[in-house]
Design an enzyme around this catalytic site. Sequence first.
Site, mmCIF file in Angstrom:
data_model
loop_
_atom_site.group_PDB
_atom_site.id
_atom_site.type_symbol
_atom_site.label_atom_id
_atom_site.label_comp_id
_atom_site.label_asym_id
_atom_site.label_seq_id
_atom_site.Cartn_x
_atom_site.Cartn_y
_atom_site.Cartn_z
ATOM 1 N N LYS A 1 0.880 -1.161 0.000
ATOM 2 C CA LYS A 1 0.000 0.000 0.000
ATOM 3 C C LYS A 1 0.920 1.213 0.000
ATOM 4 O O LYS A 1 2.090 1.104 0.334
ATOM 5 C CB LYS A 1 -0.884 0.004 1.246
ATOM 6 C CG LYS A 1 -1.971 -1.047 1.242
ATOM 7 C CD LYS A 1 -2.890 -0.776 2.415
ATOM 8 C CE LYS A 1 -3.879 -1.895 2.643
ATOM 9 N NZ LYS A 1 -4.602 -1.677 3.910
ATOM 10 N N HIS B 1 2.867 6.840 2.395
ATOM 11 C CA HIS B 1 2.399 8.182 2.047
ATOM 12 C C HIS B 1 2.789 9.245 3.065
ATOM 13 O O HIS B 1 3.475 8.983 4.050
ATOM 14 C CB HIS B 1 0.894 8.166 1.800
ATOM 15 C CG HIS B 1 0.111 7.665 2.985
ATOM 16 N ND1 HIS B 1 -0.007 8.384 4.140
ATOM 17 C CD2 HIS B 1 -0.564 6.510 3.164
ATOM 18 C CE1 HIS B 1 -0.742 7.697 4.986
ATOM 19 N NE2 HIS B 1 -1.082 6.558 4.434
ATOM 20 N N HIS C 1 2.581 8.767 6.762
ATOM 21 C CA HIS C 1 3.682 7.988 7.339
ATOM 22 C C HIS C 1 4.909 8.861 7.544
ATOM 23 O O HIS C 1 5.696 8.645 8.454
ATOM 24 C CB HIS C 1 4.024 6.797 6.438
ATOM 25 C CG HIS C 1 2.909 5.796 6.336
ATOM 26 N ND1 HIS C 1 2.270 5.531 5.162
ATOM 27 C CD2 HIS C 1 2.303 5.033 7.279
ATOM 28 C CE1 HIS C 1 1.337 4.625 5.373
ATOM 29 N NE2 HIS C 1 1.325 4.303 6.656
HETATM 30 N N1 ARG Z 1 0.326 0.474 9.467
HETATM 31 C C1 ARG Z 1 -0.629 1.353 10.074
HETATM 32 C C2 ARG Z 1 -1.144 2.380 9.069
HETATM 33 O O1 ARG Z 1 -0.477 2.706 8.128
HETATM 34 C C3 ARG Z 1 -0.053 2.074 11.243
HETATM 35 C C4 ARG Z 1 0.375 1.191 12.356
HETATM 36 C C5 ARG Z 1 0.107 1.804 13.642
HETATM 37 N N2 ARG Z 1 0.594 1.062 14.773
HETATM 38 C C6 ARG Z 1 -0.045 0.146 15.435
HETATM 39 N N3 ARG Z 1 0.570 -0.414 16.456
HETATM 40 N N4 ARG Z 1 -1.273 -0.150 15.147
HETATM 41 O O2 ARG Z 1 -2.229 2.883 9.261
#
Ligand code: ARG
Length: 565
Positions: free
Chosen positions: A125, A128, A131
């Site tokens: 994905k 972006h 992030h």
């Molecule tokens: N991968 C997730 C996203 O892009 C963020 C992860 C956040 N951390 C967690 N421990 N849930 O939305």
Amino acid sequence: MDFKEYVTDKLAKLTGLERAEIEKAVEVPPDPKLGDLAFPCFPLAKVMRKAPPLIAGELAEKFTVDKYIDRAEAVGGYLNFFYSRPAYAKNTLKAIEDKKEKWGSSDVGAGKTALVEFSSPNIAKPFHIGHLFSTAVGNSLERIYRHLGYKTVKINHLGDWGTQFGKIICAYKRWGNRSVVERDPINELFKLYVKFHDEAENNPELEDEAREYFRLLEEGDDGTVELWQYFRAISLVEYKRVYDRLNIKFDSYAGESFYSDKMQEIVDMLSDKGLLTESEGAQVVDLSDEDMPPCIILKSDGATIYATRDIAAAVYRKRTYDFDKNIYVVGTPQALHFKQIFSVIDKMGCDWAKDCVHVGFGLVKFSDKKLSTRHGDVVFLEDVLNESVQKTLEIIHANSPDMENKEEAAEKIGIGAVLYTFLKSGREKDIVFSWDSMLDFDGESAPYVQYGYARGRSILRRADIDFSKADYGALTSDEEYALIKQLELFGDAVKGAAEKNEPFYVNRYVTNLVQMFNKFYNSCPILKGDVDKRTKKARLALVSATTTVVKIALDLLGIQTVEKM
Ligand code: ARG
């Protein structure tokens, strides 16, 4: 020595009040002309049965000045103190000289561990701009905690598990090509992901196929697992390239997949404690007592989800690192998710649930649609960095054609400009991305601060006198004094940033510091003009202390310095 404590002690003797009481009462006057510290006499009025201005007047008379305090003056109901500028300058600059790059540090975190989870992109994905926001804030927080003596652990909770892998594997098998994917993994995997969705609109069986692939993956089917590992590995190489440019090294990439075999234990624990209830076929933890929707643990088909993995991750982190703080730097839209999982952890009887903190941040908007993106509406992180560096390089070519190492400087300034933008305001505010203000060398921007640093370094390079034994007592002008006072405040900014998990305290601090430095530079001759030796040495030493502190502060923001600009 601490001037505030010194005044507090003297006041305690003078008034007979408790130290703590005075400490709470004293304040910094809004206008520096009113002095360095003020003691409001209003609380004393009741006890002494006198009007506050009268009390202030009497105290001023009784107060004996000494080598640290020049005078104490009654204004209205306040007793205002003026520090001795030479004494203050000596005290502060000597301390910076001693502590060097440890200036502003403390031992509040000694013996404690703080985990900072940030960045956490999702494989296949888009990586972006959100992030990048998380990356900027998390990286800075980790540095701030470390400066305060904490042992820190940087965690990247990679989105490397979940149904999207079924889709990607399905798309790859149908339309993928290894050498094409290898050339530009993140983009090509994302293209496959988009193609899957386009095709699935007319051909819904694709969804079943994808589900089947994810099932195979969960079951550990060799071929499927191999593909997943391949996708993960090539994506990680790409991510690490970006992290290298940002000067970030994660301690752990334990992402969602890492917990795939650690969830059964969580499900068992929840069920043993009687916390699981059934709702529409799913197993959930009821949170209605806290006015929240239930937290789903197992879907109706028995599959675990994002929340289940997060609960397993928190338990694992506690066991592995025995943290004092477990920080999640994730966008504000996930606030409810974190409230729910913290609450489930608390209900499981883990008293450390209170040490888990969600540090949210706002949305990113674009003021001009000028950001060139190869991917429609999605903004890719690396494109943002590249564009910023490119634009910086153009500015450098136009304004400083003689500058050395243009590319290297553009990389540091361009990336610094992006990071600064994310750390400029309270993190929950939405951000408007505008190249003009990000790269405005005169505005509130990284280049402005970096330029101030480079100017200081240039003065020091050109210094024609040894200033190692400078007499700081020569620094008494308003501009010098204001700058020294700002240098002294660094520790408060760092502590405030950690208390609120707000790196912008440090960002605002360093921007103000450079503003004060520029004022000093513009009004006090250093190398040229009418300046005697004693003053010259002291001013050079002040420039040196300032560059030291600007560098530490920028470092805490993850922004690099440039020696020549
Ligand atoms: N991968 C997730 C996203 O892009 C963020 C992860 C956040 N951390 C967690 N421990 N849930 O939305």
